[in-house]
Design an enzyme around this catalytic site. Structure first.
Site, short mmCIF file in Angstrom:
data_model
loop_
_atom_site.label_atom_id
_atom_site.label_comp_id
_atom_site.label_asym_id
_atom_site.label_seq_id
_atom_site.Cartn_x
_atom_site.Cartn_y
_atom_site.Cartn_z
N ASP A 77 -3.50 -17.63 2.39
CA ASP A 77 -3.04 -17.21 3.71
C ASP A 77 -2.47 -15.79 3.65
OD1 ASP A 77 -1.82 -16.87 6.19
OD2 ASP A 77 -1.09 -18.93 6.29
N GLU A 128 -11.65 -1.54 2.53
CA GLU A 128 -11.14 -0.19 2.36
C GLU A 128 -11.66 0.46 1.08
OE1 GLU A 128 -6.89 2.22 2.15
OE2 GLU A 128 -7.00 0.28 3.12
N HIS A 168 -9.63 9.19 -2.28
CA HIS A 168 -9.97 8.25 -1.22
C HIS A 168 -11.19 8.73 -0.44
CE1 HIS A 168 -9.24 5.17 1.84
NE2 HIS A 168 -9.48 6.10 2.73
N LYS A 202 2.62 -0.81 2.10
CA LYS A 202 1.24 -1.05 2.52
C LYS A 202 0.31 -0.84 1.34
CE LYS A 202 -2.92 0.15 4.51
NZ LYS A 202 -4.07 0.88 3.92
#
Length: 423
Positions: free
Chosen positions: A277, A83, A375, A261
Site C-alpha cells: 500500500d 520516473e 535526470h 520526496k
C-alpha cells in the site's frame, strides 16, 4: 554460490534479455518472472476481482536495481516507477557502499496500532483508568478474533489509552498494539478494533465512534545505515556539500519536502512493485517527518572518521508479504520472488535501504553537478521515444538533443526526421 546483485552491462540488453539475465542471477526458474511481461501479467478479468468498476489496466515500468548488499545479502530489487533516473540512481548509489559492507538495518518489529474513539464519556480520566484496569480482558478478547495470527506468534500486545481535548470535547482514545507478523496488518487490526469497540464503550461510559488502524506506524520503524565511499562520490568537497545539503533539509521544511520526496522515489517504487500500500507507507513516512511538531528530513548525513560519508534513515514501514495485492497480483508475486525476501522485516529493510540510496543519489547530483544533468539525460530517451524513435534511433536522438541542450519534443521530432532522411 550466493546471489550477486553486481550485474554489469544490464543496460545494454533489451527487456526480454534483461529478464533472462536477472532470472538466472536470482537463481529462479525460467518462468518465475514471466508475470512481469504484460502478455502474462495481470489481465482485465483478474483486475476485475481486485477493485470496482474495472475498465482496463495501466502499465508502470518495472526495473531492477542492482548492486545492493543489505545485511550481508545481495538482493536484486524490483522497482515500479514511471520516473526516469530513479532505478539507475539507486543502483549507482548502492555501488558506492559495496566496499564498505553495503547497507545495515534494524527495526522495532511488526506492531500496528488500532484506534478506538469514544465520545460522550462523563468522566474521561476515570474512563481511561477503567480501560487500563481491563487491559488483560481486552487483549485476550482481541486475540480471540484472530486465532491464526496468535498461532503464528502474533496478536495483541498492549493497550494504551489517551484522553484527547478536541473542539467537540474530550475524547477517550484506546490504542490497541498488535503484532501482525508478515502481514501489512490493516485487516487484522481493524477486525479487532470493531470487535472491541462495544466493550470499550461500555467500560468508558460513552459511545464508540471510529475504530480503525492508524497509518502513523511509529511502532513499526525501520532504520538503514550505509557508508558511501568518498572517492566514488567525487571527493571530500562533494562529501562536505552533501552534509550541507542534508543540514538544509533538516532545518527547512520547504527543502525537507523535496528531500523526502527523493527518499520516497525509491521507497514507493519497491512498495508498488511488491503489491503493498503506497498511500499507507507515504502517509506514515510524512507523519514521522513531522513527529517533532515541524516537518524535517527523514535522513541524515555526516562525515565519518575516515572521511567517507555516513548516511542514516529512519521511517515507519507497514508492509507485508501475505494478503492484499501482494498475493493477488501476479506481477507482485514475481517481484517478491525476485527479491528473495522471506519475511516482512526483510522486505522493509530492503525498502529502507533503497530509500537511503535514492536520497543519496539525488543529494550527490545536487551537490556535484545539479539535478538536471543526469535526470534530463535519461528523460531525453523518453522524449525520443515520444517523438517516434525506434530501437537504436532512441539512443541517437537522445544523445543529439542532450548535446544540443534542447530536450523538447519538437526538437526530437526534427532530429529524428533528419536521421531518417540521411539514410
Amino acid at each position: 554460490m550466493p546471489i550477486t546483485s553486481r550485474l554489469s552491462g544490464l543496460r545494454d540488453l533489451d527487456p526480454s534479455e534483461r529478464r533472462s539475465v536477472v532470472t538466472r542471477a536470482a537463481e529462479l526458474d525460467e518462468a518465475s518472472l514471466d508475470a512481469l511481461d504484460p502478455e502474462h501479467g495481470l489481465g482485465v478479468e483478474a483486475a476485475d476481482h481486485l477493485i470496482e468498476n474495472v475498465i482496463g489496466i495501466i502499465g508502470i515500468p518495472v526495473g531492477v536495481a542492482t548492486n545492493f548488499t543489505i545485511d550481508g545479502v545481495d538482493r536484486l530489487v524490483p522497482m515500479a516507477t514511471e520516473e526516469p533516473s530513479v532505478v539507475a540512481a539507486a543502483s549507482n548509489a548502492a555501488r558506492m557502499t559495496r566496499q564498505h559492507g553495503g547497507f545495515r538495518t534494524s527495526s522495532t518489529g511488526s506492531i500496528m496500532i488500532a484506534q478506538i474513539q469514544v465520545v460522550d464519556a462523563v468522566d474521561p480520566e476515570g474512563a481511561r483508568l477503567r480501560l487500563l484496569e481491563a487491559r488483560d480482558e481486552l487483549l485476550a478478547f482481541a486475540d480471540a478474533q484472530d486465532p491464526v495470527l496468535a498461532g503464528l506468534g502474533g496478536g495483541a500486545r498492549d493497550l494504551v489509552v489517551r484522553t484527547l481535548s478536541t473542539r467537540t470535547g474530550v475524547h477517550v482514545v484506546a490504542h490497541l498494539h498488535v503484532d501482525v507478523r508478515d502481514a501489512m496488518g490493516a485487516n487484522a487490526v481493524n477486525t479487532m478494533a470493531e470487535a472491541l469497540a462495544p466493550r470499550i464503550a461500555e467500560l468508558a461510559g460513552g459511545r464508540s465512534l471510529l475504530r480503525i488502524l492508524s497509518n502513523k506506524a511509529d511502532q513499526r520503524l525501520v532504520r538503514a545505515r550505509a557508508v558511501f565511499d568518498a572517492e566514488l562520490l567525487g571527493g571530500p568537497d562533494v562529501v562536505r556539500d552533501i552534509v550541507h545539503a542534508s543540514a538544509f533539509a533538516e532545518a527547512d521544511p520547504y527543502r525537507a519536502a523535496t528531500h523526502n520526496k527523493g527518499i520516497m522515489n525509491g521507497v514507493t517504487a519497491v512498495v508498488l512493485a511488491t503489491g503493498n500500500d503506497t498511500r499507507a507507507v507515504e502517509s506514515g513516512a510524512h507523519s514521522h517527518a513531522a513527529r517533532g511538531g515541524g516537518y524535517t528530513a527523514l535522513s541524515h548525513y555526516e562525515v565519518g572518521a575516515d572521511g567517507h560519508l555516513v548516511g542514516t534513515l529512519e521511517l515507519p514501514l507497514a508492509v507485508g508479504l501475505v494478503g492484499g495485492a501482494t498475493r493477488a497480483h501476479p506481477a507482485a508475486q514475481a517481484a517478491v520472488r525476485l527479491l528473495g525476501v522471506a519475511s516482512s522485516g526483510e522486505l522493509a529493510a530492503t525498502i529502507a535501504a533503497v530509500g537511503l540510496a535514492q536520497n543519496l543519489a539525488a543529494l550527490r547530483a545536487l551537490a556535484a553537478e545539479g539535478i538536471q544533468r543526469g535526470h534530463m539525460t535519461l528523460h531525453a530517451r523518453t522524449i525520443a521515444a515520444s517523438a517516434g524513435a525506434l530501437g537504436d534511433e532512441i539512443t541517437r536522438v537522445a544523445e543529439r538533443i542532450v548535446a544540443d541542450r534542447r530536450i523538447r519534443l519538437e526538437h526530437a521530432q526534427d532530429v529524428l526526421a533528419e536521421l531518417r532522411g540521411a539514410r
